[in-house]
Design a protein around this motif. Structure first.
Motif, mmCIF file in Angstrom:
data_model
loop_
_atom_site.group_PDB
_atom_site.id
_atom_site.type_symbol
_atom_site.label_atom_id
_atom_site.label_comp_id
_atom_site.label_asym_id
_atom_site.label_seq_id
_atom_site.Cartn_x
_atom_site.Cartn_y
_atom_site.Cartn_z
ATOM 1 N N GLN A 50 71.407 30.609 55.502
ATOM 2 C CA GLN A 50 71.760 30.395 56.894
ATOM 3 C C GLN A 50 73.195 30.849 57.171
ATOM 4 O O GLN A 50 73.487 31.425 58.220
ATOM 5 C CB GLN A 50 71.576 28.928 57.262
ATOM 6 C CG GLN A 50 70.120 28.506 57.272
ATOM 7 C CD GLN A 50 69.957 27.009 57.320
ATOM 8 O OE1 GLN A 50 70.472 26.351 58.212
ATOM 9 N NE2 GLN A 50 69.220 26.461 56.355
ATOM 10 N N GLY A 84 68.091 34.013 60.063
ATOM 11 C CA GLY A 84 68.728 32.704 59.953
ATOM 12 C C GLY A 84 67.826 31.585 60.450
ATOM 13 O O GLY A 84 67.743 30.521 59.841
ATOM 14 N N SER A 88 66.363 28.349 58.453
ATOM 15 C CA SER A 88 66.530 27.000 59.013
ATOM 16 C C SER A 88 65.191 26.308 59.187
ATOM 17 O O SER A 88 65.035 25.130 58.837
ATOM 18 C CB SER A 88 67.236 27.075 60.372
ATOM 19 O OG SER A 88 68.516 27.611 60.265
ATOM 20 N N TYR A 113 70.833 21.993 59.168
ATOM 21 C CA TYR A 113 69.838 23.058 59.254
ATOM 22 C C TYR A 113 69.075 23.000 60.575
ATOM 23 O O TYR A 113 68.667 24.031 61.092
ATOM 24 C CB TYR A 113 68.878 23.039 58.059
ATOM 25 C CG TYR A 113 68.351 21.673 57.667
ATOM 26 C CD1 TYR A 113 67.229 21.151 58.276
ATOM 27 C CD2 TYR A 113 68.977 20.929 56.673
ATOM 28 C CE1 TYR A 113 66.737 19.909 57.914
ATOM 29 C CE2 TYR A 113 68.496 19.694 56.301
ATOM 30 C CZ TYR A 113 67.379 19.177 56.926
ATOM 31 O OH TYR A 113 66.905 17.944 56.567
ATOM 32 N N GLY A 116 71.383 24.507 62.912
ATOM 33 C CA GLY A 116 71.348 25.943 62.662
ATOM 34 C C GLY A 116 70.185 26.605 63.377
ATOM 35 O O GLY A 116 70.336 27.648 64.011
#
Length: 188
Positions: A50, A84, A88, A113, A116
């Motif tokens: 991430q 990303g 996540s 996360y 994120g």
């Protein structure tokens, strides 16, 4: 008379928005380092992915700030944010079962996360909107005149990228991490 083939970047509202987005990416990475270095939360392999996604998104925003808005830069931002968001989402799905405490501490009720994933999805939407906003300026005009802010944020992003590389080496060495790291392998 001014040459019409050169346009100053800093006059565009998109320059300001891309600068703010780049600053947000840098702040996100700084917060991740705060949790790692001050609170002692070692990043897991998915967390590292991430962070890489964040750095690549930030690089796309830096290119827009430094060289002017470009469809290629926005495509890089969107593709990096998709990667990303995938990392996540994978981590969210690993910890979705009832009773699972999740990985790391929560911020305002959500784990990093999850934040994120929200940030990556917001980035995809933002970049798509900016493609529409900047559609008339993506014609390949020669843009120059990046501000000191672009240089500062670009330098900060580079430093954070190098720090993340060093952090990953300290956590996993020069191999793939096996499971959730418990500490730095060189300081056990």
């Amino acid at each position: 008379m001014a040459n019409s083939s050169h346009v100053t970047i800093s006059g565009y509202p998109s320059h300001v928005l891309n600068s703010l987005a780049l600053a947000g990416i840098c702040v996100s990475l700084l917060v991740a380092f705060y949790y790692q270095l001050i609170l002692g939360e070692i990043p897991c392999p998915l967390c590292m992915l991430q962070r890489i996604g964040l750095m690549l998104v930030g690089f796309g925003f830096f290119l827009n700030v430094r060289f002017g808005a470009s469809a290629i830069h926005y495509a890089m931002i969107i593709l990096s944010a998709i990667v990303g968001a995938g990392a996540s989402l994978r981590q969210i799905l690993l910890h979705i079962t009832p009773g699972d405490p999740g990985f790391g501490s929560a911020v305002f009720g959500y784990h990093m996360y999850t934040w994120g994933f929200i940030a990556f999805m917001a980035t995809i939407i933002f970049a798509a909107i900016m493609l529409v906003v900047d559609r008339n300026r993506l014609s390949g005009q020669s843009l120059h005149g990046a501000t000191w802010l672009a240089s500062l944020l670009g330098s900060l992003l580079l430093i954070l990228g190098i720090a993340n590389l060093a952090s990953n080496i300290l956590v996993c060495g020069f191999a793939v991490c096996s499971g959730d790291p418990q500490g730095y392998i060189f300081f056990r």
